[in-house]
Scaffold this motif. Structure first.
Motif, PDB file in Angstrom:
ATOM      1  N   UNK A   1       0.906  -1.552   0.208  1.00 19.30           N
ATOM      2  CA  UNK A   1      -0.088   0.021  -0.135  1.00 19.30           C
ATOM      3  C   UNK A   1       0.996   1.051  -0.121  1.00 19.30           C
ATOM      4  N   UNK A   2       0.510   2.552  -0.146  1.00 19.19           N
ATOM      5  CA  UNK A   2       1.297   3.264  -0.710  1.00 19.19           C
ATOM      6  C   UNK A   2       0.971   4.141   1.023  1.00 19.19           C
ATOM      7  N   UNK A   3       2.153   4.702   1.249  1.00 10.67           N
ATOM      8  CA  UNK A   3       2.515   5.585   2.854  1.00 10.67           C
ATOM      9  C   UNK A   3       2.748   7.319   2.214  1.00 10.67           C
ATOM     10  N   UNK A   4       2.686   7.082   3.394  1.00  8.17           N
ATOM     11  CA  UNK A   4       2.086   9.158   3.222  1.00  8.17           C
ATOM     12  C   UNK A   4       4.287   9.316   2.518  1.00  8.17           C
ATOM     13  N   UNK A   5       5.489   8.379   3.308  1.00  9.76           N
ATOM     14  CA  UNK A   5       6.548   8.853   2.709  1.00  9.76           C
ATOM     15  C   UNK A   5       6.520   8.776   0.885  1.00  9.76           C
ATOM     16  N   UNK A   6       5.818   7.512   0.403  1.00 12.37           N
ATOM     17  CA  UNK A   6       5.356   7.349  -0.811  1.00 12.37           C
ATOM     18  C   UNK A   6       4.531   7.738  -2.080  1.00 12.37           C
ATOM     19  N   UNK A   7       3.481   8.766  -1.275  1.00  9.36           N
ATOM     20  CA  UNK A   7       2.369   9.271  -1.690  1.00  9.36           C
ATOM     21  C   UNK A   7       2.037  10.742  -2.351  1.00  9.36           C
ATOM     22  N   UNK A   8       1.759  10.458  -3.694  1.00 11.32           N
ATOM     23  CA  UNK A   8       1.776  11.413  -4.056  1.00 11.32           C
ATOM     24  C   UNK A   8      -0.233  12.162  -4.283  1.00 11.32           C
TER      25      UNK A   8
ATOM     26  N   UNK B   1     -15.190  15.969 -10.910  1.00  9.20           N
ATOM     27  CA  UNK B   1     -14.322  16.342 -10.086  1.00  9.20           C
ATOM     28  C   UNK B   1     -13.192  16.913 -10.584  1.00  9.20           C
ATOM     29  N   UNK B   2     -11.910  18.050 -10.641  1.00  8.55           N
ATOM     30  CA  UNK B   2     -11.627  17.880 -11.482  1.00  8.55           C
ATOM     31  C   UNK B   2      -9.918  18.644 -10.800  1.00  8.55           C
ATOM     32  N   UNK B   3      -9.001  17.334 -11.370  1.00  2.00           N
ATOM     33  CA  UNK B   3      -7.624  17.727 -11.250  1.00  2.00           C
ATOM     34  C   UNK B   3      -7.120  18.701 -11.372  1.00  2.00           C
ATOM     35  N   UNK B   4      -6.135  19.103 -10.183  1.00  5.15           N
ATOM     36  CA  UNK B   4      -5.541  20.813 -10.146  1.00  5.15           C
ATOM     37  C   UNK B   4      -3.943  21.223  -9.899  1.00  5.15           C
ATOM     38  N   UNK B   5      -4.001  20.090  -9.598  1.00  8.12           N
ATOM     39  CA  UNK B   5      -2.839  20.230  -8.742  1.00  8.12           C
ATOM     40  C   UNK B   5      -1.624  19.058  -8.089  1.00  8.12           C
ATOM     41  N   UNK B   6      -0.831  18.607  -8.410  1.00  9.64           N
ATOM     42  CA  UNK B   6      -0.357  17.351  -7.355  1.00  9.64           C
ATOM     43  C   UNK B   6       0.948  17.575  -6.232  1.00  9.64           C
ATOM     44  N   UNK B   7       0.734  17.162  -5.550  1.00  7.90           N
ATOM     45  CA  UNK B   7       2.332  17.433  -4.004  1.00  7.90           C
ATOM     46  C   UNK B   7       2.836  15.749  -4.295  1.00  7.90           C
ATOM     47  N   UNK B   8       4.282  15.665  -5.248  1.00 12.72           N
ATOM     48  CA  UNK B   8       3.891  14.181  -4.965  1.00 12.72           C
ATOM     49  C   UNK B   8       4.772  13.787  -3.314  1.00 12.72           C
ATOM     50  N   UNK B   9       6.090  13.147  -3.566  1.00 13.25           N
ATOM     51  CA  UNK B   9       7.099  12.304  -1.868  1.00 13.25           C
ATOM     52  C   UNK B   9       7.386  13.631  -1.322  1.00 13.25           C
ATOM     53  N   UNK B  10       8.031  14.625  -2.533  1.00 11.86           N
ATOM     54  CA  UNK B  10       9.312  15.341  -2.154  1.00 11.86           C
ATOM     55  C   UNK B  10       8.813  16.841  -1.329  1.00 11.86           C
ATOM     56  N   UNK B  11       6.957  16.765  -1.739  1.00  8.63           N
ATOM     57  CA  UNK B  11       6.613  17.921  -1.033  1.00  8.63           C
ATOM     58  C   UNK B  11       5.883  17.507  -0.074  1.00  8.63           C
ATOM     59  N   UNK B  12       6.229  16.288   1.318  1.00 12.92           N
ATOM     60  CA  UNK B  12       5.480  16.125   2.211  1.00 12.92           C
ATOM     61  C   UNK B  12       3.508  16.134   2.811  1.00 12.92           C
TER      62      UNK B  12
END
Length: 430
Positions: free
Chosen positions: A98-105, A117-128
Motif C-alpha cells: 500500500x502507498x505510505x505517506x512517504x511515497x504518496x502523491x 471533479x477536476x484535478x488542479x495540482x499534485x503534491x509528490x512525495x518530496x512535497x510532504x
C-alpha cells in the motif's frame, strides 16, 4: 466567511472546540467505518432522527484543470485533497505494498455539488503533506501550509493555472479579505500575547495589529474572524481564567482594518472563553463559548444582545437533551433543520440535529458506519467526511436530510482505496 482557529486552521477541519472535544473523546481506538454502499453498520440510537436508507452513488469522470467551468464555480463547490494512503483502524495493519505517506502523491481536486471533479495540482512525495488551510474570497486561489521543523511556509495555488507562490510565515496564515492579495499571519509566543500581522504575497510586512491588551479586554488568543469586505476583524481574547490571562466580561473585540478598536462584545456565557466560528448571517457571528459547559451563541457584530443557539452541554454524557454528544463546535442551517458536527467516543464524529429545546439528536448517515464529520453545506445538502474516527477519512459525501440519501463525491468506492485529507467549502458571502 474567514475564520482562523489556533488549533485546527491547518487541518482545515473545524473550529478550535472541535480539536478540544475530540481529544477529550480520545483517539486510542475506533470502530470500522467507510463511506460505502452498504447499510450503516453501527447500532441505531434509540432516538435516531432518520430511518435506514440506501445511499445513492453518482460516479463522474475525472477532468483536468483546463476543463473547470469557472462561470459555474461558486457556493456549494469544494476543494478536497485526495491521498492514495488508505486510513486504517488502529488495530488494522496496512496491506503489503500500500502507498505510505512517504511515497504518496496527493491530488488537489475542485469538486462540484454534483460530483464532477477536476484535478488542479499534485503534491509528490518530496512535497510532504502540505495542509489545505484557506480558499480566497474570490474563489481563485487555495492556500496551503508546509512545515519543516520549526519553519513554516504558506503556499498559494492559482486554481486557474496551478501556478504556485510561496512565502515564509511565522506560524499560521490565511488570506486577507476581500481580494486575497495579502495574508494575515498569527504567531503564538507562549507567555506573551499572540501576534497578528498583515503581509503582502512577497512577505513584506504591511501592518502589525495591537494585540497585547485590546483596549482593556485582555490579550489576543489567536482566533479571529474577518468581515467579508475585509474592513473589520473580530478577535478572541485568551480569557483563560489564570494569572496570565484572567477572565473578563469581554471575549470578543472588534477592530478596524487599520488596527483601531471599534468595540468590545460582552461574553454571552459567564465564566467562559468565547471564540468566533463564522458568520451566521450578515452581521451576526456564530460563537462557541466554553467553560464549565459549552454553548453556541449568535452574537451581533454591532453589540446587540446575543441569543443562544444551543443549550448548555456539560459533556458528561448523561444529559438526555444531548444524545451521545461530547461537544459541538459549529452549526449549519438548512430549510430541513439546523445540523451540528458532534464529537463522539473514541475520536469519532457524527451529525446531530438541533431540537426545539436547544438539545441535539443523532442523525445516521446512510453508508457511513463509524465516523461522519460535518464540514458544511452544499445547496440543501450536508457535506460529510466519512471515515475511521481520528485515523482519517475515506470518502467525501453529500447527505440529503429530506430524502435520507447520501452521494459519494470523492473517495471510496469511486477511487480505489485512499483517503480524503482536507476539505474546504467555497467561501461564504455571509
Amino acid at each position: 466567511m474567514k475564520h482562523v482557529s489556533t488549533l485546527v486552521v491547518w487541518r482545515a477541519s473545524v473550529s478550535i472546540a472541535a480539536s478540544v472535544v475530540l481529544l477529550v473523546a480520545g483517539c486510542s481506538s475506533s470502530s470500522s467505518s467507510t463511506a460505502s454502499q452498504s447499510s450503516p453498520g453501527s447500532p441505531t440510537p434509540s432516538a435516531s432522527v432518520t430511518p435506514a436508507a440506501t445511499p445513492a452513488v453518482d460516479q463522474r469522470a475525472e477532468r483536468g484543470i483546463a476543463d473547470v467551468p469557472w462561470p459555474q464555480v461558486g457556493p456549494g463547490w469544494m476543494l478536497a485533497v485526495w491521498t492514495p494512503v488508505t486510513p486504517h483502524k488502529p488495530d488494522d495493519q496496512p496491506v503489503p505494498g500500500e502507498p505510505t505517506p512517504e511515497t504518496a502523491t496527493n491530488v488537489l481536486y475542485l469538486v462540484s455539488p454534483a460530483g464532477d471533479r477536476y484535478s488542479i495540482t499534485e503534491f509528490p512525495p518530496a512535497d510532504g503533506m502540505p495542509g489545505l488551510v484557506d480558499w480566497s474570497a474570490d474563489g481563485s486561489h487555495a492556500l496551503f501550509r508546509s512545515v519543516h521543523g520549526f519553519d513554516f511556509t504558506a503556499i498559494s495555488i492559482d486554481l486557474h493555472t496551478g501556478a504556485r507562490s510561496s512565502v515564509p510565515v511565522d506560524e499560521n496564515a490565511a488570506y486577507a479579505s476581500p481580494d486575497g492579495k495579502a495574508l494575515l499571519v498569527t504567531d503564538f509566543g507562549g507567555d506573551e500575547s499572540a501576534t497578528l500581522k498583515r503581509i503582502d504575497m512577497a512577505g513584506n510586512e504591511q501592518l502589525v495589529y495591537p494585540t497585547k491588551d485590546l483596549g482593556g479586554a485582555g490579550r489576543f488568543g489567536g482566533d479571529y474572524l474577518q468581515t467579508p469586505d475585509g474592513t473589520q476583524l473580530v478577535l478572541a481574547t485568551e480569557n483563560l481564567g489564570n494569572d496570565i490571562a484572567p477572565r473578563t466580561d469581554n471575549s470578543l473585540v472588534v477592530i478596524s482594518n487599520d488596527g483601531s478598536i471599534a468595540r468590545t462584545l460582552p461574553t454571552p456565557m459567564p465564566e467562559a472563553k468565547c471564540t468566533p466560528v463564522r458568520w451566521w448571517t450578515p452581521g451576526v457571528i456564530l460563537t462557541h463559548c466554553g467553560g464549565a459547559g459549552e454553548q453556541l451563541w449568535k452574537v451581533p457584530l454591532d453589540g446587540g444582545k446575543p441569543s443562544a443557539l444551543t443549550g448548555v452541554n456539560t459533556r458528561e454524557g448523561n444529559d438526555p437533551h444531548f444524545e451521545d454528544n461530547l461537544g459541538n463546535w459549529d452549526a449549519y442551517e438548512l430549510p430541513s433543520g439546523t445540523f451540528l458536527p458532534t464529537a463522539g467516543g473514541c475520536g469519532t464524529a457524527f451529525v446531530s440535529r438541533l431540537t426545539p429545546d436547544g438539545g441535539t439528536q443523532r442523525v445516521d448517515i446512510p453508508g457511513v458506519s463509524d465516523s461522519a464529520e460535518l464540514r458544511g453545506v452544499s445547496g440543501d445538502k450536508l457535506v460529510i467526511l466519512g471515515g475511521v474516527g481520528c485515523n482519517g477519512a475515506t470518502s467525501l459525501v453529500t447527505y440529503d436530510p429530506v430524502t435520507n440519501t447520501s452521494n459519494v463525491l470523492l473517495g471510496a468506492p469511486i477511487t480505489k482505496g485512499g483517503g480524503i485529507e482536507y476539505v474546504l467549502l467555497y467561501p461564504s458571502g455571509k
